[in-house]
Design a protein around this motif. Structure first.
Motif, short mmCIF file in Angstrom:
data_model
loop_
_atom_site.label_atom_id
_atom_site.label_comp_id
_atom_site.label_asym_id
_atom_site.label_seq_id
_atom_site.Cartn_x
_atom_site.Cartn_y
_atom_site.Cartn_z
N LYS A 137 0.83 -1.20 0.00
CA LYS A 137 0.00 0.00 0.00
C LYS A 137 0.87 1.26 0.00
CE LYS A 137 -4.19 -1.74 2.23
NZ LYS A 137 -5.02 -1.67 3.45
N LYS A 138 1.93 1.23 0.77
CA LYS A 138 2.82 2.40 0.90
C LYS A 138 3.48 2.77 -0.43
CE LYS A 138 6.86 2.85 3.34
NZ LYS A 138 7.73 2.57 4.47
N ILE A 139 3.74 1.77 -1.27
CA ILE A 139 4.41 2.08 -2.54
C ILE A 139 3.42 2.25 -3.70
CG2 ILE A 139 6.62 1.08 -1.89
CD1 ILE A 139 5.91 -1.34 -3.59
N GLY A 140 2.12 2.23 -3.38
CA GLY A 140 1.14 2.59 -4.41
C GLY A 140 0.17 1.52 -4.86
N PHE A 141 0.21 0.34 -4.27
CA PHE A 141 -0.76 -0.69 -4.63
C PHE A 141 -2.08 -0.44 -3.91
CE2 PHE A 141 2.96 -2.81 -6.18
CZ PHE A 141 2.51 -3.69 -7.15
N GLU A 142 -3.17 -0.72 -4.61
CA GLU A 142 -4.52 -0.59 -4.04
C GLU A 142 -5.24 -1.93 -4.15
OE1 GLU A 142 -6.32 2.23 -6.63
OE2 GLU A 142 -5.16 3.92 -5.85
N ILE A 143 -6.08 -2.21 -3.18
CA ILE A 143 -6.87 -3.43 -3.21
C ILE A 143 -7.99 -3.25 -4.23
CG2 ILE A 143 -8.42 -4.95 -1.89
CD1 ILE A 143 -6.77 -4.00 0.64
N VAL A 144 -8.07 -4.17 -5.20
CA VAL A 144 -9.11 -4.09 -6.22
C VAL A 144 -10.09 -5.27 -6.13
CG1 VAL A 144 -7.76 -2.70 -7.82
CG2 VAL A 144 -7.67 -5.21 -7.99
N ASP A 145 -9.71 -6.30 -5.39
CA ASP A 145 -10.57 -7.47 -5.23
C ASP A 145 -10.06 -8.25 -4.03
OD1 ASP A 145 -12.65 -9.24 -5.73
OD2 ASP A 145 -11.75 -10.12 -7.52
N GLU A 146 -10.89 -9.15 -3.54
CA GLU A 146 -10.47 -9.99 -2.43
C GLU A 146 -11.33 -11.23 -2.37
OE1 GLU A 146 -11.76 -8.65 1.70
OE2 GLU A 146 -11.96 -6.77 0.55
N LEU A 148 -11.73 -14.77 0.64
CA LEU A 148 -11.65 -14.97 2.09
C LEU A 148 -10.23 -14.78 2.63
CD1 LEU A 148 -14.01 -18.03 2.67
CD2 LEU A 148 -14.37 -15.65 3.37
N GLU A 149 -9.22 -15.20 1.87
CA GLU A 149 -7.85 -15.20 2.38
C GLU A 149 -6.94 -14.15 1.77
OE1 GLU A 149 -6.27 -19.11 1.91
OE2 GLU A 149 -7.73 -20.02 3.24
N GLU A 150 -7.23 -13.69 0.55
CA GLU A 150 -6.27 -12.87 -0.17
C GLU A 150 -6.86 -11.58 -0.70
OE1 GLU A 150 -3.28 -16.08 -2.17
OE2 GLU A 150 -5.09 -15.59 -3.28
N TYR A 151 -5.95 -10.61 -0.86
CA TYR A 151 -6.26 -9.40 -1.58
C TYR A 151 -5.63 -9.50 -2.96
CZ TYR A 151 -7.16 -7.09 2.94
OH TYR A 151 -7.64 -6.74 4.16
N ILE A 152 -6.30 -8.96 -3.96
CA ILE A 152 -5.71 -8.73 -5.27
C ILE A 152 -5.44 -7.23 -5.29
CG2 ILE A 152 -5.97 -8.87 -7.77
CD1 ILE A 152 -6.08 -11.62 -6.25
N MET A 153 -4.19 -6.87 -5.53
CA MET A 153 -3.79 -5.47 -5.49
C MET A 153 -3.22 -5.04 -6.84
SD MET A 153 -2.09 -5.36 -1.69
CE MET A 153 -2.35 -3.60 -1.41
N VAL A 154 -3.43 -3.78 -7.17
CA VAL A 154 -2.95 -3.23 -8.44
C VAL A 154 -2.22 -1.92 -8.15
CG1 VAL A 154 -3.70 -2.14 -10.60
CG2 VAL A 154 -4.69 -4.30 -9.90
N CYS A 155 -1.14 -1.72 -8.87
CA CYS A 155 -0.41 -0.46 -8.86
C CYS A 155 -0.54 0.16 -10.24
CB CYS A 155 1.06 -0.70 -8.52
SG CYS A 155 2.04 0.79 -8.50
N ARG A 156 -1.14 1.33 -10.31
CA ARG A 156 -1.26 2.04 -11.59
C ARG A 156 0.06 2.74 -11.86
NH1 ARG A 156 -5.91 -0.27 -12.01
NH2 ARG A 156 -7.54 0.25 -10.54
N LEU A 157 0.60 2.50 -13.04
CA LEU A 157 1.93 3.01 -13.35
C LEU A 157 1.88 4.28 -14.10
CD1 LEU A 157 3.43 -0.42 -14.36
CD2 LEU A 157 3.61 0.70 -12.17
#
Length: 157
Positions: A137-146, A148-157
């Motif tokens: 999160k600190k370097i720019g990834f955002e949670i876009v989906d999840e 029960l156990e995991e987050y899917i994160m995306v960093c827009r470049l």
């Protein structure tokens, strides 16, 4: 701690097996899986024939002539798959080299390379209880989906 970040050499590709295993998040109190778990098809997508496909990029952290960490991306149908134009991240460090900022530096280096190559975004999947979520999160990834156990994160470049 003085270390260098550099591209993985073709002759070093087999080291990714070590870092693939190290990338498996093992919560406190849970027994580590056997090392041969990395040969399961859903994990082999991260390393099989690495360097042979367009979009395969890897940087390593080296300390005293030893590779102590790796970050690599490839466009693959993995846990963090978004689409066929979005590279997915994998990153890990040897346990004794964690929490020194090396992982953050590896991630920033890769993000810079992906921007340079014209990618629009990059993705990753991470278990919700993994301490690395905060770094992502600190370097720019955002949670876009999840799930029960995991987050899917995306960093827009």
């Amino acid at each position: 701690m003085e270390y260098i970040i550099r591209e993985l050499k073709e002759s070093e590709v087999e080291v990714l097996d070590i870092f693939l295993y190290e990338a498996i998040f093992i919560p406190k109190g849970v027994m580590a899986p056997p090392r041969d778990i990395i040969y399961q098809p859903e994990l082999q997508v991260y390393v099989k024939n690495f360097g042979k496909r367009k979009g395969d990029i890897c940087y390593v952290a080296e300390f005293c002539n030893q590779i102590v960490g790796a970050v690599w991306v490839r466009i693959m149908n993995d846990y963090g798959h978004i689409n066929d134009e979005t590279p997915s991240f994998a990153i890990s460090l040897l346990k004794e080299f964690r929490n020194y900022g090396i992982g953050t530096q590896l991630m920033k280096t890769m993000i810079g390379k992906l921007k340079e190559q014209g990618y629009k975004q990059a993705s990753l999947s991470v278990q919700k209880t993994n301490y690395a979520v905060h770094m992502y999160k600190k370097i720019g990834f955002e949670i876009v989906d999840e799930n029960l156990e995991e987050y899917i994160m995306v960093c827009r470049l």
